[in-house]
Design a protein around this motif. Structure first.
Motif, PDB file in Angstrom:
ATOM      1  N   ALA A   1      -6.079  50.855  -9.993  1.00 34.03           N
ATOM      2  CA  ALA A   1      -4.901  51.332  -9.160  1.00 34.03           C
ATOM      3  C   ALA A   1      -3.910  50.204  -8.832  1.00 34.03           C
ATOM      4  O   ALA A   1      -2.650  50.432  -8.576  1.00 34.03           O
ATOM      5  N   GLN A   2      -4.409  48.989  -9.083  1.00 33.70           N
ATOM      6  CA  GLN A   2      -3.418  47.714  -8.638  1.00 33.70           C
ATOM      7  C   GLN A   2      -2.317  47.801  -9.722  1.00 33.70           C
ATOM      8  O   GLN A   2      -1.241  47.669  -9.629  1.00 33.70           O
ATOM      9  N   VAL A   3      -2.641  47.981 -11.068  1.00 28.60           N
ATOM     10  CA  VAL A   3      -1.598  47.943 -12.252  1.00 28.60           C
ATOM     11  C   VAL A   3      -0.885  49.122 -12.068  1.00 28.60           C
ATOM     12  O   VAL A   3       0.303  49.008 -12.203  1.00 28.60           O
ATOM     13  N   VAL A   4      -1.344  50.362 -11.698  1.00 28.08           N
ATOM     14  CA  VAL A   4      -0.584  51.798 -11.631  1.00 28.08           C
ATOM     15  C   VAL A   4       0.306  51.306 -10.281  1.00 28.08           C
ATOM     16  O   VAL A   4       1.669  51.776 -10.540  1.00 28.08           O
TER      17      VAL A   4
ATOM     18  N   THR B   1      -1.950  56.552  -4.162  1.00 28.76           N
ATOM     19  CA  THR B   1      -2.502  55.643  -5.036  1.00 28.76           C
ATOM     20  C   THR B   1      -3.121  54.359  -4.284  1.00 28.76           C
ATOM     21  O   THR B   1      -4.528  54.024  -4.186  1.00 28.76           O
ATOM     22  N   THR B   2      -2.206  53.783  -3.542  1.00 34.32           N
ATOM     23  CA  THR B   2      -2.569  52.875  -2.645  1.00 34.32           C
ATOM     24  C   THR B   2      -3.737  53.103  -1.459  1.00 34.32           C
ATOM     25  O   THR B   2      -4.726  52.548  -1.287  1.00 34.32           O
ATOM     26  N   GLN B   3      -3.538  54.243  -0.815  1.00 32.05           N
ATOM     27  CA  GLN B   3      -4.341  54.907   0.192  1.00 32.05           C
ATOM     28  C   GLN B   3      -5.590  55.294  -0.692  1.00 32.05           C
ATOM     29  O   GLN B   3      -6.782  54.897   0.266  1.00 32.05           O
ATOM     30  N   GLY B   4      -5.830  55.635  -1.735  1.00 26.29           N
ATOM     31  CA  GLY B   4      -7.086  56.163  -2.426  1.00 26.29           C
ATOM     32  C   GLY B   4      -7.899  54.760  -2.948  1.00 26.29           C
ATOM     33  O   GLY B   4      -8.839  54.691  -2.578  1.00 26.29           O
ATOM     34  N   SER B   5      -6.802  53.816  -2.972  1.00 27.94           N
ATOM     35  CA  SER B   5      -7.387  52.364  -3.499  1.00 27.94           C
ATOM     36  C   SER B   5      -8.375  51.655  -2.258  1.00 27.94           C
ATOM     37  O   SER B   5      -9.392  51.251  -2.480  1.00 27.94           O
ATOM     38  N   SER B   6      -7.717  51.910  -1.311  1.00 25.68           N
ATOM     39  CA  SER B   6      -8.208  51.580   0.167  1.00 25.68           C
ATOM     40  C   SER B   6      -9.460  52.077   0.432  1.00 25.68           C
ATOM     41  O   SER B   6     -10.350  51.474   0.756  1.00 25.68           O
ATOM     42  N   GLN B   7      -9.792  53.335   0.338  1.00 22.09           N
ATOM     43  CA  GLN B   7     -10.711  54.053   0.568  1.00 22.09           C
ATOM     44  C   GLN B   7     -12.156  53.849  -0.282  1.00 22.09           C
ATOM     45  O   GLN B   7     -13.032  53.548   0.298  1.00 22.09           O
ATOM     46  N   PHE B   8     -11.561  53.804  -1.440  1.00 24.65           N
ATOM     47  CA  PHE B   8     -12.575  53.359  -2.630  1.00 24.65           C
ATOM     48  C   PHE B   8     -13.121  52.025  -2.265  1.00 24.65           C
ATOM     49  O   PHE B   8     -14.099  51.758  -2.331  1.00 24.65           O
TER      50      PHE B   8
END
Length: 643
Positions: free
Chosen positions: A67-70, A118-125
């Protein structure tokens, strides 16, 4: 010792300095932590943290990294699409249709939305993964705390490190992975945006990259300050937590009210908290000053770059559309640089705490294979302590000095003596809880190398036994936690000590929780709790039973019943009985009298009384005191009878 590596064992305070060793240790710890450490240490800690997080969940870790790369890629695409949109917008002024502007704007909106999702998903994961990692790290700390030698709990330095690790470390491994993700994202973003900016105007790139150097120094300094602050506050935090616990525990509530001690404890808590706030204000000022300096440095670099961009526009070296794209790229690149440097700073800070964590984990001893839990007492042939001495940490004299004692199968041995004579210490050595400072312990004629084997042979009831806020059945079956609880054995153990009569009458019987702190729980009297502790020892079915003041909370009838039944109920087992009530030990096969850590005399009751030694003196004192008390009560009883 490596540079910057703290040797906890190196400091051994004398008796004169023992009272102030905690503050001295904190200062020493900070001083050594300020020593330049070898760069090779941080990568090792980072690798260990990354391995821990990866093993916790490979899928979630991979998703967060990807996610960070994306997200970084989305940022670069936004810069390019923004430049295209500006260029198409400028064409509108030349009479070209707006239709060419629609697609870049739609794509820009889609990319921005995708980046946000993507940022929100990464945060919740990350939230879920962080909780799982925290469970693993805290579990390891609890394993060490349960495994270290019992004597460790007599050293305040252990408590300081335990508190500091529990307060600061559980979130750090995931923080390291988050930092790595930030480094990946920040690095990818820096590369992508640098390429974009190089295409637009190469001269702007070196200024932004060189401007990151002071940001790194200031951020690294902040991480060092945070660790040093945590170390300096450990002892005060522990004392404050103790005050909070004492003021809120049910066990202490009655005495606090009876003596009115809540007020002075509350004032002390207030003083400790005020001292903490004073230190915290100083820490906040320092961190804010560093943050402000970091922000000003970042802002200065950005302003300088934009001024250069304006000059390039004025000279005609950069077109308006390119300038707009460059401005966006400068802002995004500045943010990515801060993300990259912030990740490195947090990584450094986390590494300091993780090294503390590694040192704590190193306390765990290599566990020997557990003895066979079903081995009966038939295999027990005797236990001996030979010329054993023992000294507690920071003590100025030995608690035991050259003690030798044999325990033979099936006999009842009483340990008596005045307070501080070493009775409980000797019992803990025989139970495999303490390692002698000198001398040795033998089991069945073999010198004990693995004290777990001795512990398996002993059922121990101490004066300060544990009240588990769990069910009655669990409180008893914890006598053998390594095997499946047996309901019939549980009830049999309770019947042997007279606990079945009140446990069976509880709302859920043996399933009733023994604490009012939790819903539907019930509280026991101290005497009832003592019976439960005795039942736990019976359930263990060990060949040696050590009873340390087993009747302190029992009424006279229950005490008489217990002592009368010891020989019959514990038939075939070796019983070590520690008590101040000398009338209760007359039936012991052997009475061992301790005085100032040494065996003063031993024998049967009759032999010791005839010898006229310390035992006879203690018996005489107790007998005369009892007779005197009764004689003083007789007039009052007679007067009450006549009225």
């Amino acid at each position: 010792m490596d540079a910057g590596q703290f040797d906890d064992a190196a400091y051994r305070p004398s008796a004169e300095t023992a009272g102030s060793h905690s503050n001295f240790l904190d200062e020493l710890y900070i001083a050594q932590r300020k020593t330049p450490r070898r760069v090779s240490r941080i990568p090792k800690l980072v690798l260990e943290a990354g391995r821990l997080v990866w093993q916790t969940s490979r899928l979630q870790t991979s998703a967060i990294m990807l996610a960070q790369v994306v997200i970084a890629g989305f940022a670069a695409v936004q810069v390019l699409l923004g430049g295209i949109a500006v260029r198409e917008l400028l064409k509108v002024q030349d009479g070209i249709s707006l239709s060419h502007l629609v697609l870049p704007l739609i794509l820009l909106a889609v990319v921005s939305t995708a980046g946000g999702l993507t940022t929100q998903g990464s945060s919740q994961f990350g939230r879920l993964l962080g909780a799982r990692v925290q469970r693993t790290v805290t579990g390891r700390v609890l394993d060490v705390a349960a495994d270290v030698e019992l004597i460790t709990y007599d050293d305040s330095r252990f408590y300081d490190q335990l508190s500091r690790v529990l307060a600061n470390v559980p979130t750090r491994p995931f923080s390291v992975v988050t930092c790595l993700a930030a480094l990946v994202g920040g690095g990818a973003g820096v590369v992508a945006l640098t390429v974009s900016l190089l295409v637009i105007q190469p001269v702007l790139v070196p200024i932004l990259l060189i401007g990151g150097i002071p940001l790194w120094y200031l951020s690294r300094r902040g991480g060092r300050l945070e660790f040093d602050f945590a170390v300096s506050q450990t002892a005060a935090m522990r004392e404050r937590d103790y005050m909070e616990m004492t003021l809120t525990r049910r066990e202490d509530a009655a005495e606090l009210r009876a003596y009115g001690t809540s007020a002075p404890l509350r004032r002390r808590w207030e003083d400790l908290y005020e001292s903490f706030l004073v230190a915290l204000r100083r820490q906040v000022r320092r961190r804010y000053a560093l943050s402000a300096a970091t922000g000003l440095a970042s802002g200065a670099v950005t302003i300088l770059t934009l001024l250069i961009l304006i000059e390039l526009i004025r000279r005609g070296s950069v077109g308006f559309a390119q300038a707009a794209s460059a401005a966006v790229a400068i802002r995004l690149l500045s943010g990515r640089l801060q993300q990259l440097i912030g990740g490195l700073s947090t990584l450094f800070e986390s590494a300091l705490f993780l090294e503390d964590y590694d040192e704590f984990l190193a306390r765990q001893s290599a566990r020997s294979p557990q003895p066979d839990p079903v081995a009966g007492h038939e295999s027990f042939r005797g236990l001996s302590v030979v010329d054993v001495s023992f000294r507690y940490p920071q003590a100025d004299r030995d608690a035991l000095d050259g003690v030798s004692l044999d325990l033979r199968p099936g006999e009842i041995v009483a340990l008596v003596g005045e307070n501080g004579s070493g009775k409980t210490t000797l019992a803990k050595i025989m139970a495999g809880l303490y390692e002698p400072s000198k001398g040795q312990v033998t089991l069945n004629g073999t010198v004990v190398r693995e004290r777990d084997k001795v512990r398996d042979q002993v059922a121990l009831v101490l004066q300060d036994f544990t009240h588990y806020a769990l069910s009655a059945a669990e409180n008893i079956s914890f006598g053998r936690p390594e095997i499946q609880p047996d309901d019939e054995r549980i009830r049999a153990a309770a019947r042997n000590v007279g606990a079945d009569e009140f446990l069976a009458q509880m709302p859920s019987g043996y399933g009733t929780r023994l604490s009012k702190v939790f819903k539907d729980g019930r509280e026991l009297s101290l005497g009832q709790w003592q019976r439960v502790a005795l039942a736990r020892a019976f359930y263990r079915n060990a060949p040696i039973v050590v009873l340390d003041e087993p009747t302190a909370a029992l009424d006279p009838r229950a005490e008489a019943h217990l002592y009368d039944s010891v020989r019959s109920v514990l038939a075939g087992r070796t019983v070590v009985l520690i008590t101040h009530r000398l009338a209760s030990v007359r039936g012991a096969d052997r009475i061992v009298v301790l005085d100032q850590g040494r065996v003063a005399e031993q024998g049967t009751h009759g032999e010791l009384m005839r010898s006229g030694g310390l035992y006879a003196e203690l018996v005489s004192l107790q007998t005369n005191r009892h007779i005197g008390s009764v004689s003083r009560l007789e007039p009052a009883i007679a007067e009450r009878s006549t009225t």
